[in-house]
Design an enzyme around this catalytic site. Structure first.
Site, PDB file in Angstrom:
ATOM      1  N   ASP A 248       0.857  -1.170   0.000  1.00 51.14           N
ATOM      2  CA  ASP A 248       0.000   0.000   0.000  1.00 51.14           C
ATOM      3  C   ASP A 248       0.905   1.236   0.000  1.00 51.14           C
ATOM      4  OD1 ASP A 248      -2.220   1.592   0.037  1.00 51.14           O
ATOM      5  OD2 ASP A 248      -3.148   0.641   1.758  1.00 51.14           O
ATOM      6  N   GLU A 577     -17.635  10.143   4.433  1.00 51.81           N
ATOM      7  CA  GLU A 577     -17.038   8.832   4.693  1.00 51.81           C
ATOM      8  C   GLU A 577     -16.105   8.490   3.536  1.00 51.81           C
ATOM      9  OE1 GLU A 577     -19.847   5.601   4.746  1.00 51.81           O
ATOM     10  OE2 GLU A 577     -20.918   6.321   2.991  1.00 51.81           O
TER      11      GLU A 577
END
Length: 838
Positions: A248, A577
């Site tokens: 990542d 979100e």
């Protein structure tokens, strides 16, 4: 030229050898190919290539594309065959964009064929902002949808994949967003094996994913991207994976900067490479030459990772049949039709107690900031939607242009929302006049836009301006702002924007990841002009406001008086979100939620609408589970973030043109009090598998405009340990409409003799099969399942997976036991207990 290298699918062959030409490179040259921004390498005849591309629900951040429902909405279809088709379209459009340039052209950010999707983390807690990117809370559903998407992306021939799928983020990664760079998860062996790893195992061993991404977090003190137990023992040895492992972004650097597990970048890079991380999204691997000099890693270990990386580069381009896909194969009619079908099947009828839906012969009014917002169609990790249809657009197209609209409220206290068409006017019509700058340096009128809410990612440069009148719905102070999308990586030159109010320049700046604000008095209409000088990067433009609540409520009640039925499109948005957001308003923190109940401003709107005495239909648009608290609408639908055709699909279901058939991929809890602490990764009282309370709506729930009846299932009465079980059940459509039923199978295994402690989660039931059955009124059909022995196993406290002999209970129905029609049955497993491989 390097000879073609075959990167083996999982478990099929050994690591490819490094070709002679690559062996001659210096260590620094080799290391440069192992970061995402790999430079051109003349010695290998390789152009520059950025490994980072996104395709979560459509090819993303690379200009216009077909935007499918967000991953959560795709999971709500419970239709793996459909999602495989979606994956195929994502791959086709990625190839179409890739093929628009010469094969030997340099590829920048988001222009490659290595797609960093799907996200198969388990959505263990609805507060996680990135949960929208997942396929929900169940390992089996996630596995089947994940396998289908991977197969769709990569295509039928793994020697010549359309694109490379990258399953992420392994492992035990699902919030909180705050502190994710240094978070250390104390997960039990049982939860690791039973919940967090099954989808990764399935997408690697069955789906044959050719790439995998390791996560930011640590597990028991060891950063995942430097964890040989996961990346070498489990992934490569136990599961036979021989693909590419990518970190990542910046997670290798995090090993030393945030986890403090290594003293510096060379040591962190060596630890990650040695553990099995081949490719670094970030810069840390550029320090690998220093790691070799210090004896922390060998050049041979670098060669192993480089061989895998070069194999991927070659297999995607050399002699690929997919090089013939044309640039025109983006946003085609067929692709848009598939987006519509996916949106239809992903919308869920949660409640319809008095058959308010479908709507017939009623005048309608629509409310809610989400009703006319581009962001809630697209979700996050999205492309630029082509001709997007908002809920308001779709409802007007289906029910008539006279459908009125009022925004009614903001999404959350202190959260800006788009300035709606109702506050904008020009030429006697809603919206603003739009002009473009021509090559001659003159402005020309190009039409009228209802609102300023646009994505301009990877579009050609232009200059544009909007003019008209802004009429606030009532007195008070209105904060206005120009906003654009967050700047994610290697941000391009920002767009210059200007805002004039009453011919006075109040904003004159560049936009990109920041908001530009002013405040006006709403006692009178204001002349307004917005200008943008778009440079062609990762940009967009929205005109937003934060208005007085009283003015919005009064306007909504006035509009409500004109209609028979009130449709309130409520919920969340990707502004609230999402991944590592800067938002901090009541109910939200850093992209995560702190409450599962609908934010207070929207609850007040619903209460005000209900007080009119008119029926309120609630449509919840979100990426996660949202409770309505004590509010009881006349009908409730969950639409998630439904993609470019979301408004069309919603209108078809409201009208009854399409029968709803979506099912919840998550549990909707009544309140936040039902949940354990967010940072606790133990599964006790989490998800339907371990939750012992009463949810608002359960996993697998979804209603229809017709009814289905189930016969008694037929099941193999007795099987030996380790053998599959075949199940069949007949169901009949006993209603008046054609419809599709999602038939589900839930298993309750026999009790074990293992001593559990109070902190251990107790399995309530486990999804082991599902299928869609389409039936006309009066028609009968058969749903069939084969239950894999692995799904009959239980996981012990030490992580051992074991099948026990004994009596297994099985429920077959349209949801979990007690939720709709269904039948119980049972079967017996005979023999001796058997342990299964990891």
């Amino acid at each position: 030229m390097i000879p073609f290298l075959l990167l083996a699918a999982a478990g099929q062959a050994a690591t490819p050898a490094l070709p002679p030409e690559a062996q001659k490179l210096t260590v620094a040259q080799k290391a440069a190919q192992l970061v995402n921004e790999a430079p051109a390498e003349p010695a290998l005849n390789l152009p520059a290539y950025d490994w980072w591309s996104e395709g979560l629900h459509g090819i993303a951040r690379n200009g216009p594309s077909t935007v499918f429902p967000q991953a959560m909405g795709m999971a709500a279809t419970w239709d793996p065959a459909l999602i495989q088709k979606v994956g195929d379209v994502v791959a086709v459009e990625a190839r179409a964009k890739f093929n628009s340039q010469p094969l030997n052209a340099d590829r920048g950010l988001y222009q490659g064929l290595t797609i960093w999707s799907p996200n198969i983390n388990i959505f263990r807690d609805p507060r996680w902002g990135r949960g929208q990117e997942t396929y929900g809370e169940d390992p089996f559903l996630t596995s089947r949808i994940g396998i289908a998407f991977v197969r769709g992306l990569q295509g039928p021939d793994l020697k010549h994949p359309k694109v490379i799928a990258t399953v992420k983020h392994m492992a035990v990664h699902s919030g909180p967003e705050g502190g994710r760079d240094s978070f250390d998860v104390m997960v039990s062996p049982r939860d690791l094996e039973a919940t967090y790893l099954p989808a990764f195992r399935a997408t690697v061993t069955e789906g044959k994913a050719l790439s995998l991404m390791c996560a930011y977090n640590a597990i028991h003190g060891t950063p995942v991207c430097a964890n040989p137990m996961l990346l070498t023992q489990r992934l490569r040895t136990d599961w036979g994976f021989n693909g590419l492992v990518v970190s990542d972004c910046d997670s290798v650097g995090n090993i030393w900067m945030f986890h403090h597990a290594q003293p510096d970048a060379p040591a962190a890079a060596a630890a990650a490479l040695r553990a099995g991380t081949d490719l670094n999204c970030g810069k840390a691997y550029l320090s690998l030459p220093q790691a070799v000099e210090r004896g922390l890693i060998t050049e041979g270990e670098i060669d192993t990772a480089l061989a895998r990386a070069l194999a991927v580069r070659r297999m995607l381009t050399v002699d690929s049949p997919w090089n013939r896909i044309k640039a025109s194969e983006v946003g085609t009619t067929a692709h848009r039709a598939l987006a519509l079908e996916t949106a239809r099947k992903g919308i869920i009828l949660l409640d319809n107690p008095n058959d308010m839906l479908p709507l017939k012969g009623k005048t309608l009014a629509v409310f809610g900031a989400d009703a006319d917002d581009l962001g809630v169609l697209e979700g996050n990790y999205h492309g630029t939607a082509i001709n997007p249809v908002t809920p308001l657009d779709g409802i007007r197209a289906r029910f008539g242009r006279n459908v009125r609209y009022a925004q009614g409220s903001v999404l959350a206290e202190g959260a800006f929302v788009g300035v709606p068409e109702t506050a904008l006017s020009a030429n006697g019509r809603p919206g603003l006049t739009v002009e473009t700058m021509g090559a001659n340096g003159q402005w020309s009128v190009a039409g009228q836009d209802r609102r300023i809410d646009f994505n301009y990612t990877k579009t050609a440069p232009f200059q544009r301006r909007w003019t008209g009148t802004l009429t606030p719905p009532g007195p008070g102070q209105y904060r206005l702002r120009l906003d654009g999308p967050a700047c994610w990586h290697a941000c391009p030159a920002h767009d210059a924007v200007k805002l004039y109010v009453d011919d006075r320049l109040v904003v004159d700046d560049v936009i990109g990841g920041k908001a530009l604000e002013t405040t006006i008095d709403g006692s009178a209409p204001r002349r307004i002009r917005v200008e943008i000088d778009h440079k062609g990067g990762d940009e967009g433009l929205r005109l937003q406001w934060l208005p007085p609540a009283e003015a919005l409520t009064a306007e909504a009640l006035k509009v409500a008086g004109t209609a028979d039925v009130l449709i309130a499109v409520v919920g969340l948005s990707p502004d609230l979100e999402g991944e590592a957001l800067g938002v901090s308003v009541p109910g939200f923190a850093g992209g995560d939620r702190t409450e599962v109940v609908l934010p207070e401003p929207q609850r007040k709107l619903l209460a005000a609408l209900q007080a009119t005495g008119k029926p309120v239909v609630a449509v919840v648009m979100s990426g996660s589970a949202v409770s309505l608290g004590d509010f009881k609408p006349a009908a409730t639908l969950a639409a998630f973030y439904p993609g470019t055709e979301g408004g069309t699909a919603l209108a078809e279901i409201l009208s009854g043109d399409v029968n709803p058939s979506g099912r919840l991929p998550v549990t909707i809890y009544q309140s936040t009090a039902d949940l354990p602490a967010f940072a606790d990764y133990g599964m006790k009282e989490r998800t339907y598998r371990y939750f012992t309370g009463k949810p608002a709506w359960g996993f697998g729930h979804g209603l229809s405009y017709t009814k289905f009846d189930y016969g008694q299932p037929t099941v193999t009465a007795s099987v030996a340990v380790g053998q599959p079980v075949d199940v069949a059940v007949q169901l009949r459509n006993i209603g008046q409409r054609a419809g599709e039923e999602v038939t589900q199978a839930y298993l309750v295994p026999p009790a074990t003799d293992e001593k559990l402690v109070l902190t251990d989660p107790v399995l309530q039931r486990q999804l082991v099969g599902f299928t869609r059955v389409a039936l006309k009124p009066g028609q009968a059909g058969t749903a069939r399942f084969t239950i894999d022995p692995r799904l009959m196993s239980q996981v012990w406290r030490d992580g051992t997976r074991r099948i026990l002999p004994g009596t297994y209970k099985l429920y077959i129905g349209g949801g979990q036991p007690g939720d709709g029609a269904g039948q119980w049955t049972q079967f017996t497993v005979t023999g001796t207990a058997q342990d299964l491989p990891k």
